[in-house]
Design a protein around this motif. Structure first.
Motif, short mmCIF file in Angstrom:
data_model
loop_
_atom_site.label_atom_id
_atom_site.label_comp_id
_atom_site.label_asym_id
_atom_site.label_seq_id
_atom_site.Cartn_x
_atom_site.Cartn_y
_atom_site.Cartn_z
N ARG A 16 0.86 -1.09 0.06
CA ARG A 16 0.12 -0.04 -0.09
C ARG A 16 0.93 1.21 0.03
NH1 ARG A 16 -1.95 -0.04 4.89
NH2 ARG A 16 -0.67 1.47 5.55
N TRP A 17 0.56 2.28 -0.86
CA TRP A 17 1.26 3.40 -1.01
C TRP A 17 0.22 4.56 -0.19
CZ3 TRP A 17 1.82 -0.31 -4.20
CH2 TRP A 17 3.23 -0.63 -4.59
N ASP A 18 0.56 5.52 0.61
CA ASP A 18 -0.30 6.39 1.07
C ASP A 18 0.40 7.82 0.78
OD1 ASP A 18 -2.17 4.81 2.55
OD2 ASP A 18 -0.50 4.73 3.98
N PHE A 19 -0.48 8.71 0.02
CA PHE A 19 0.18 10.08 -0.37
C PHE A 19 0.25 10.84 0.92
CE2 PHE A 19 -0.63 14.42 -2.12
CZ PHE A 19 0.44 14.33 -2.99
N MET A 20 1.38 11.57 0.77
CA MET A 20 1.51 12.50 2.05
C MET A 20 1.38 14.10 1.30
SD MET A 20 2.03 10.27 4.65
CE MET A 20 2.37 11.17 5.79
N GLY A 91 -4.25 9.75 -2.94
CA GLY A 91 -4.80 9.23 -2.05
C GLY A 91 -4.18 7.99 -1.44
N SER A 92 -4.71 7.01 -1.47
CA SER A 92 -3.85 5.22 -1.22
C SER A 92 -4.16 4.50 -2.23
CB SER A 92 -4.52 4.95 0.11
OG SER A 92 -3.87 5.59 1.25
N VAL A 93 -3.13 3.62 -2.55
CA VAL A 93 -3.10 2.49 -3.78
C VAL A 93 -2.95 1.51 -2.82
CG1 VAL A 93 -2.43 1.90 -5.56
CG2 VAL A 93 -2.75 4.17 -5.65
N GLU A 94 -3.59 0.20 -3.15
CA GLU A 94 -3.14 -1.02 -2.58
C GLU A 94 -2.93 -1.94 -3.65
OE1 GLU A 94 -3.83 -2.99 1.43
OE2 GLU A 94 -5.62 -3.67 -0.13
N ARG A 107 -7.41 8.25 1.29
CA ARG A 107 -6.57 8.17 2.28
C ARG A 107 -7.32 7.45 3.38
NH1 ARG A 107 -2.86 10.03 6.19
NH2 ARG A 107 -0.87 9.04 6.14
N GLU A 108 -8.36 8.32 3.66
CA GLU A 108 -9.02 8.27 4.97
C GLU A 108 -9.91 6.86 4.91
OE1 GLU A 108 -9.41 10.79 2.93
OE2 GLU A 108 -8.44 12.37 4.52
N LYS A 113 -10.03 1.29 7.35
CA LYS A 113 -9.86 -0.18 7.56
C LYS A 113 -8.78 -0.60 8.02
CE LYS A 113 -9.33 -3.50 3.60
NZ LYS A 113 -8.95 -3.75 2.21
N ARG A 114 -7.49 0.09 8.12
CA ARG A 114 -6.26 -0.23 9.02
C ARG A 114 -6.79 -0.32 10.51
NH1 ARG A 114 -1.16 3.40 8.13
NH2 ARG A 114 -1.17 3.38 10.21
N GLU A 115 -7.40 0.78 11.12
CA GLU A 115 -7.70 0.94 12.15
C GLU A 115 -8.78 0.02 12.86
OE1 GLU A 115 -9.22 4.85 12.73
OE2 GLU A 115 -7.41 5.95 12.69
#
Length: 180
Positions: A16-20, A91-94, A107-108, A113-115
Protein backbone atom coordinates in the motif's frame (compact mmCIF):
# COMPACT_ATOMS: atom_id res chain seq x y z
CA UNK A 1 19.32 -6.92 -0.21
CA UNK A 2 15.55 -6.79 -0.60
CA UNK A 3 13.91 -4.47 -3.10
CA UNK A 4 10.27 -3.39 -3.18
CA UNK A 5 9.31 -5.17 -6.41
CA UNK A 6 10.65 -8.48 -5.08
CA UNK A 7 8.75 -8.22 -1.78
CA UNK A 8 5.53 -7.39 -3.62
CA UNK A 9 6.07 -10.56 -5.66
CA UNK A 10 6.26 -12.80 -2.57
CA UNK A 11 3.23 -15.13 -2.55
CA UNK A 12 0.37 -13.63 -0.54
CA UNK A 13 2.03 -10.25 0.06
CA UNK A 14 0.46 -6.87 -0.75
CA UNK A 15 1.72 -3.30 -0.80
CA UNK A 16 0.00 0.00 0.00
CA UNK A 17 1.17 3.51 -0.85
CA UNK A 18 -0.23 6.50 1.06
CA UNK A 19 0.08 10.01 -0.35
CA UNK A 20 1.54 12.55 2.08
CA UNK A 21 0.35 16.00 0.96
CA UNK A 22 2.89 17.86 3.13
CA UNK A 23 5.87 16.26 1.41
CA UNK A 24 4.34 14.97 -1.84
CA UNK A 25 5.85 11.57 -0.97
CA UNK A 26 4.26 8.15 -1.19
CA UNK A 27 5.63 5.92 1.58
CA UNK A 28 4.77 2.27 1.19
CA UNK A 29 3.72 -0.43 3.61
CA UNK A 30 4.11 -4.13 2.80
CA UNK A 31 1.54 -6.52 4.26
CA UNK A 32 2.51 -10.14 4.82
CA UNK A 33 -0.02 -12.97 4.44
CA UNK A 34 -0.57 -12.99 8.23
CA UNK A 35 -1.60 -9.30 8.14
CA UNK A 36 1.58 -7.91 9.69
CA UNK A 37 2.66 -4.59 8.22
CA UNK A 38 6.26 -3.75 7.34
CA UNK A 39 7.30 -0.17 6.63
CA UNK A 40 11.04 -0.77 6.28
CA UNK A 41 12.71 -3.35 4.07
CA UNK A 42 15.62 -3.41 6.54
CA UNK A 43 13.26 -4.75 9.23
CA UNK A 44 12.23 -7.56 6.88
CA UNK A 45 15.86 -8.30 6.03
CA UNK A 46 16.68 -8.54 9.73
CA UNK A 47 13.79 -10.88 10.47
CA UNK A 48 14.54 -13.08 7.45
CA UNK A 49 18.25 -13.14 8.29
CA UNK A 50 17.55 -14.27 11.84
CA UNK A 51 15.25 -17.04 10.69
CA UNK A 52 17.63 -18.17 7.96
CA UNK A 53 20.45 -18.34 10.50
CA UNK A 54 18.32 -20.46 12.82
CA UNK A 55 17.64 -22.92 9.99
CA UNK A 56 14.78 -25.39 10.00
CA UNK A 57 11.41 -25.22 8.25
CA UNK A 58 11.06 -21.43 8.57
CA UNK A 59 14.36 -20.96 6.73
CA UNK A 60 13.22 -23.32 3.98
CA UNK A 61 9.91 -21.43 3.69
CA UNK A 62 11.74 -18.11 3.30
CA UNK A 63 14.00 -19.55 0.59
CA UNK A 64 10.97 -20.86 -1.32
CA UNK A 65 9.17 -17.52 -0.92
CA UNK A 66 12.15 -15.56 -2.29
CA UNK A 67 12.51 -17.98 -5.21
CA UNK A 68 8.79 -17.60 -6.01
CA UNK A 69 9.11 -13.80 -5.81
CA UNK A 70 12.10 -13.80 -8.16
CA UNK A 71 10.11 -15.88 -10.66
CA UNK A 72 6.98 -13.66 -10.51
CA UNK A 73 7.96 -10.94 -12.96
CA UNK A 74 4.33 -9.91 -13.50
CA UNK A 75 3.95 -8.96 -9.83
CA UNK A 76 7.31 -7.17 -9.84
CA UNK A 77 6.18 -5.09 -12.83
CA UNK A 78 3.09 -3.92 -10.90
CA UNK A 79 5.27 -2.25 -8.25
CA UNK A 80 5.98 0.93 -10.26
CA UNK A 81 2.23 1.50 -10.67
CA UNK A 82 1.73 1.99 -6.92
CA UNK A 83 3.65 5.21 -6.46
CA UNK A 84 2.52 6.63 -9.80
CA UNK A 85 -1.19 6.04 -9.15
CA UNK A 86 -0.88 7.20 -5.56
CA UNK A 87 0.53 10.56 -6.69
CA UNK A 88 -2.16 10.89 -9.36
CA UNK A 89 -5.02 10.19 -6.95
CA UNK A 90 -3.40 11.92 -3.94
CA UNK A 91 -4.94 9.15 -1.87
CA UNK A 92 -3.95 5.57 -1.19
CA UNK A 93 -3.23 2.69 -3.52
CA UNK A 94 -3.08 -0.98 -2.61
CA UNK A 95 -1.82 -3.66 -4.97
CA UNK A 96 -2.62 -7.34 -4.58
CA UNK A 97 -0.45 -9.25 -7.07
CA UNK A 98 -2.42 -12.46 -6.52
CA UNK A 99 -5.39 -10.90 -8.31
CA UNK A 100 -3.42 -8.13 -10.07
CA UNK A 101 -5.99 -5.80 -8.46
CA UNK A 102 -5.00 -2.18 -7.91
CA UNK A 103 -7.32 -0.41 -5.45
CA UNK A 104 -7.27 3.36 -5.52
CA UNK A 105 -9.10 5.18 -2.77
CA UNK A 106 -9.19 8.04 -0.38
CA UNK A 107 -6.49 7.95 2.26
CA UNK A 108 -9.17 8.14 4.96
CA UNK A 109 -10.85 4.95 3.71
CA UNK A 110 -7.62 2.96 3.99
CA UNK A 111 -6.86 4.52 7.38
CA UNK A 112 -10.28 3.46 8.73
CA UNK A 113 -9.83 -0.04 7.35
CA UNK A 114 -6.39 -0.28 8.97
CA UNK A 115 -7.72 0.97 12.33
CA UNK A 116 -10.49 -1.66 12.28
CA UNK A 117 -7.93 -4.38 11.50
CA UNK A 118 -5.60 -3.16 14.27
CA UNK A 119 -8.46 -3.12 16.78
CA UNK A 120 -9.42 -6.68 15.82
CA UNK A 121 -5.81 -7.87 16.09
CA UNK A 122 -5.39 -6.18 19.47
CA UNK A 123 -8.49 -7.99 20.75
CA UNK A 124 -7.18 -11.31 19.43
CA UNK A 125 -3.74 -10.76 20.97
CA UNK A 126 -5.13 -9.87 24.39
CA UNK A 127 -6.70 -13.33 24.56
CA UNK A 128 -3.43 -15.18 23.94
CA UNK A 129 -0.99 -16.68 26.38
CA UNK A 130 1.77 -14.06 26.46
CA UNK A 131 4.49 -16.69 26.91
CA UNK A 132 3.33 -18.84 23.99
CA UNK A 133 6.24 -19.44 21.65
CA UNK A 134 8.94 -18.44 24.14
CA UNK A 135 11.88 -20.79 23.71
CA UNK A 136 14.93 -21.48 25.82
CA UNK A 137 16.89 -21.95 22.58
CA UNK A 138 18.63 -18.70 21.67
CA UNK A 139 20.94 -17.59 18.90
CA UNK A 140 23.66 -16.54 19.22
CA UNK A 141 24.48 -18.72 22.20
CA UNK A 142 24.71 -16.56 25.32
CA UNK A 143 27.91 -16.60 27.37
CA UNK A 144 29.08 -15.12 30.68
CA UNK A 145 26.49 -13.28 32.75
CA UNK A 146 24.15 -13.16 29.71
CA UNK A 147 23.70 -16.95 29.96
CA UNK A 148 22.03 -16.52 33.38
CA UNK A 149 23.58 -19.77 34.57
CA UNK A 150 23.58 -18.67 38.22
CA UNK A 151 21.63 -16.39 40.54
CA UNK A 152 24.60 -13.99 40.49
CA UNK A 153 24.50 -13.86 36.67
CA UNK A 154 20.75 -13.26 36.78
CA UNK A 155 21.16 -10.29 39.14
CA UNK A 156 23.96 -8.84 36.97
CA UNK A 157 21.86 -9.29 33.85
CA UNK A 158 18.75 -7.70 35.32
CA UNK A 159 20.82 -4.75 36.56
CA UNK A 160 22.30 -4.32 33.07
CA UNK A 161 18.87 -4.54 31.38
CA UNK A 162 17.41 -2.05 33.87
CA UNK A 163 20.25 0.36 33.05
CA UNK A 164 19.64 -0.02 29.30
CA UNK A 165 15.89 0.44 29.69
CA UNK A 166 16.39 3.62 31.74
CA UNK A 167 18.62 5.02 28.96
CA UNK A 168 15.75 4.41 26.54
CA UNK A 169 13.31 6.30 28.73
CA UNK A 170 11.51 3.42 30.45
CA UNK A 171 10.16 4.07 33.94
CA UNK A 172 12.09 2.57 36.86
CA UNK A 173 9.06 0.59 38.03
CA UNK A 174 8.93 -1.53 34.84
CA UNK A 175 9.04 -5.16 35.96
CA UNK A 176 11.61 -7.53 34.50
CA UNK A 177 10.77 -11.21 34.23
CA UNK A 178 13.37 -13.96 33.92
CA UNK A 179 12.22 -17.32 32.61
CA UNK A 180 14.53 -20.13 33.57
Amino acid sequence: ELKGPLVLAFPGWKCRWDFMPETQQTPKVFTSPDGREWKLLKDLECMFGTRLTQGGQEAQDIIKMVEAGNANLTAQALFSEGSRRCKESQGSVEIDPATEEIQVGLREEFQQKRERRAKRQKTEKSNRNLLYGVSSEVYPVQEGWAAFSSAKDLQAGLAKFRELLKKRGFAEHVELLAIH
